[in-house]
Design a protein around this motif. Structure first.
Motif, PDB file in Angstrom:
ATOM      1  N   ASP A  36       0.802  -1.219   0.000  1.00  0.00           N
ATOM      2  CA  ASP A  36       0.000   0.000   0.000  1.00  0.00           C
ATOM      3  C   ASP A  36       0.834   1.268   0.000  1.00  0.00           C
ATOM      4  N   SER A  37       2.140   1.125   0.025  1.00  0.00           N
ATOM      5  CA  SER A  37       2.983   2.314   0.041  1.00  0.00           C
ATOM      6  C   SER A  37       4.130   2.128  -0.931  1.00  0.00           C
ATOM      7  N   GLU A  38       4.807   3.193  -1.177  1.00  0.00           N
ATOM      8  CA  GLU A  38       5.950   3.131  -2.068  1.00  0.00           C
ATOM      9  C   GLU A  38       7.208   3.486  -1.296  1.00  0.00           C
ATOM     10  N   ILE A  39       8.241   2.724  -1.528  1.00  0.00           N
ATOM     11  CA  ILE A  39       9.533   3.018  -0.925  1.00  0.00           C
ATOM     12  C   ILE A  39      10.246   4.003  -1.838  1.00  0.00           C
ATOM     13  N   LYS A  40      10.913   4.966  -1.265  1.00  0.00           N
ATOM     14  CA  LYS A  40      11.635   5.956  -2.054  1.00  0.00           C
ATOM     15  C   LYS A  40      12.969   5.376  -2.512  1.00  0.00           C
ATOM     16  N   TYR A  41      13.262   5.586  -3.794  1.00  0.00           N
ATOM     17  CA  TYR A  41      14.499   5.110  -4.396  1.00  0.00           C
ATOM     18  C   TYR A  41      15.356   6.308  -4.788  1.00  0.00           C
ATOM     19  N   PHE A  42      16.641   6.226  -4.486  1.00  0.00           N
ATOM     20  CA  PHE A  42      17.592   7.278  -4.830  1.00  0.00           C
ATOM     21  C   PHE A  42      18.718   6.672  -5.644  1.00  0.00           C
ATOM     22  N   ASN A  43      19.187   7.395  -6.645  1.00  0.00           N
ATOM     23  CA  ASN A  43      20.296   6.895  -7.453  1.00  0.00           C
ATOM     24  C   ASN A  43      21.611   7.601  -7.113  1.00  0.00           C
ATOM     25  N   SER A  44      21.689   8.145  -5.899  1.00  0.00           N
ATOM     26  CA  SER A  44      22.915   8.786  -5.431  1.00  0.00           C
ATOM     27  C   SER A  44      22.967   8.692  -3.906  1.00  0.00           C
ATOM     28  N   GLU A  45      24.127   9.036  -3.352  1.00  0.00           N
ATOM     29  CA  GLU A  45      24.278   9.007  -1.895  1.00  0.00           C
ATOM     30  C   GLU A  45      23.280   9.967  -1.260  1.00  0.00           C
ATOM     31  N   GLN A  46      22.963   9.721   0.008  1.00  0.00           N
ATOM     32  CA  GLN A  46      21.989  10.543   0.713  1.00  0.00           C
ATOM     33  C   GLN A  46      22.553  11.032   2.041  1.00  0.00           C
ATOM     34  N   ASP A 109      18.372  12.942  27.828  1.00  0.00           N
ATOM     35  CA  ASP A 109      19.150  14.132  28.165  1.00  0.00           C
ATOM     36  C   ASP A 109      19.891  13.925  29.487  1.00  0.00           C
ATOM     37  N   LYS A 110      20.578  14.944  29.968  1.00  0.00           N
ATOM     38  CA  LYS A 110      21.385  14.831  31.184  1.00  0.00           C
ATOM     39  C   LYS A 110      20.541  14.520  32.414  1.00  0.00           C
ATOM     40  N   ALA A 111      19.242  14.887  32.379  1.00  0.00           N
ATOM     41  CA  ALA A 111      18.341  14.600  33.496  1.00  0.00           C
ATOM     42  C   ALA A 111      17.641  13.255  33.316  1.00  0.00           C
ATOM     43  N   GLU A 112      18.041  12.501  32.310  1.00  0.00           N
ATOM     44  CA  GLU A 112      17.513  11.175  31.979  1.00  0.00           C
ATOM     45  C   GLU A 112      16.054  11.190  31.528  1.00  0.00           C
ATOM     46  N   ASN A 113      15.619  12.294  30.939  1.00  0.00           N
ATOM     47  CA  ASN A 113      14.329  12.339  30.251  1.00  0.00           C
ATOM     48  C   ASN A 113      14.536  11.690  28.890  1.00  0.00           C
ATOM     49  N   GLU A 114      13.673  10.744  28.551  1.00  0.00           N
ATOM     50  CA  GLU A 114      13.858   9.993  27.317  1.00  0.00           C
ATOM     51  C   GLU A 114      12.921  10.488  26.224  1.00  0.00           C
ATOM     52  N   SER A 115      13.453  10.628  25.026  1.00  0.00           N
ATOM     53  CA  SER A 115      12.661  11.083  23.884  1.00  0.00           C
ATOM     54  C   SER A 115      11.835   9.940  23.312  1.00  0.00           C
ATOM     55  N   GLU A 116      10.906  10.292  22.445  1.00  0.00           N
ATOM     56  CA  GLU A 116      10.213   9.312  21.617  1.00  0.00           C
ATOM     57  C   GLU A 116      11.205   8.849  20.553  1.00  0.00           C
ATOM     58  N   VAL A 117      10.931   7.716  19.944  1.00  0.00           N
ATOM     59  CA  VAL A 117      11.766   7.238  18.839  1.00  0.00           C
ATOM     60  C   VAL A 117      11.348   7.974  17.571  1.00  0.00           C
ATOM     61  N   ALA A 118      12.314   8.539  16.878  1.00  0.00           N
ATOM     62  CA  ALA A 118      12.065   9.176  15.586  1.00  0.00           C
ATOM     63  C   ALA A 118      12.566   8.221  14.503  1.00  0.00           C
ATOM     64  N   GLU A 119      11.712   7.953  13.511  1.00  0.00           N
ATOM     65  CA  GLU A 119      12.092   7.019  12.454  1.00  0.00           C
ATOM     66  C   GLU A 119      11.963   7.678  11.095  1.00  0.00           C
ATOM     67  N   LEU A 120      12.795   7.228  10.196  1.00  0.00           N
ATOM     68  CA  LEU A 120      12.745   7.670   8.810  1.00  0.00           C
ATOM     69  C   LEU A 120      12.167   6.522   7.996  1.00  0.00           C
ATOM     70  N   GLU A 121      11.231   6.823   7.102  1.00  0.00           N
ATOM     71  CA  GLU A 121      10.660   5.766   6.255  1.00  0.00           C
ATOM     72  C   GLU A 121      11.777   5.048   5.526  1.00  0.00           C
ATOM     73  N   GLU A 122      11.589   3.752   5.318  1.00  0.00           N
ATOM     74  CA  GLU A 122      12.591   2.984   4.590  1.00  0.00           C
ATOM     75  C   GLU A 122      12.829   3.606   3.225  1.00  0.00           C
ATOM     76  N   PHE A 123      14.074   3.584   2.789  1.00  0.00           N
ATOM     77  CA  PHE A 123      14.424   4.074   1.471  1.00  0.00           C
ATOM     78  C   PHE A 123      15.574   3.238   0.931  1.00  0.00           C
ATOM     79  N   VAL A 124      15.774   3.327  -0.370  1.00  0.00           N
ATOM     80  CA  VAL A 124      16.790   2.529  -1.046  1.00  0.00           C
ATOM     81  C   VAL A 124      17.755   3.445  -1.785  1.00  0.00           C
ATOM     82  N   ILE A 125      19.040   3.146  -1.644  1.00  0.00           N
ATOM     83  CA  ILE A 125      20.054   3.767  -2.490  1.00  0.00           C
ATOM     84  C   ILE A 125      20.469   2.706  -3.498  1.00  0.00           C
TER      85      ILE A 125
END
Length: 185
Positions: A36-46, A109-125
């Motif tokens: 249902d989705s398309e993976i992004k394709y790149f023909n160069s370094e990213q 962080d230094k006070a040990e507060n933890e962030s949410e996980v940030a993700e990048l959609e899968e992609f192909v080089i």
């Protein structure tokens, strides 16, 4: 004695700096495991850009998950340097290897507060052009038979079979119409 009370978790984002992904239908491939989705394709370094917004950023507590999820495993470490702009810290890294990538990052962080996980959609080089070969005929040869059976082979790990186009031309360069020849895909 000074101390800081910090109850705010860091905000983390990750994106590709070069947003010019391949959009022509002949170069775009739908992932079989994500129909249902398309993976992004790149023909160069990213170049991947990480941004962490926090007043008490600790670069030693950033956890990266950067992996090639298809094919050969590519070992990659996250950025080693961050540039500070106010409460935001920017890190960059360049991916050059051909692979299907998955990138996720989180931090504390230094006070040990933890962030949410940030993700990048899968992609192909994929920097390798398809290899095209023709078998069963020779260039500039004359054939007297009314039936000639050449084979056109297209090899590529990211090949979109629906985008393969075959043209047959006469010696004068005029294209042969589909009514004049029979072919199988």
């Amino acid at each position: 004695t000074y101390f800081t009370i910090d109850k705010v978790a860091p905000e983390v984002s990750v994106n590709l700096e070069q947003a010019a992904w391949v959009v022509k239908s002949k170069d775009r491939i739908k992932a079989s495991d994500r129909p249902d989705s398309e993976i992004k394709y790149f023909n160069s370094e990213q170049t991947v850009k990480f941004c962490i917004k926090d007043k008490n950023f600790d670069r030693d507590k950033v956890e990266y998950n950067i992996e090639a999820v298809d094919g050969e495993k590519v070992n990659i470490e996250g950025p080693t340097k961050y540039v500070k702009k106010g409460d935001e810290y920017y890190g960059r890294m360049t991916l050059k290897e051909e692979a299907k990538y998955h990138i996720a990052v989180k931090c504390m962080d230094k006070a040990e507060n933890e962030s949410e996980v940030a993700e990048l959609e899968e992609f192909v080089i994929d920097t390798t052009a398809p290899k095209v070969t023709v078998e069963g005929i020779e260039n500039n040869e004359i054939y007297e038979s009314s039936s000639i059976t050449p084979k056109v082979l297209c090899q590529d790990k990211s090949l979109d079979m629906n985008a393969v186009k075959i043209r047959l031309c006469k010696i004068n360069g005029q294209e042969v119409t589909k009514k004049e020849w029979d072919y199988k895909q």
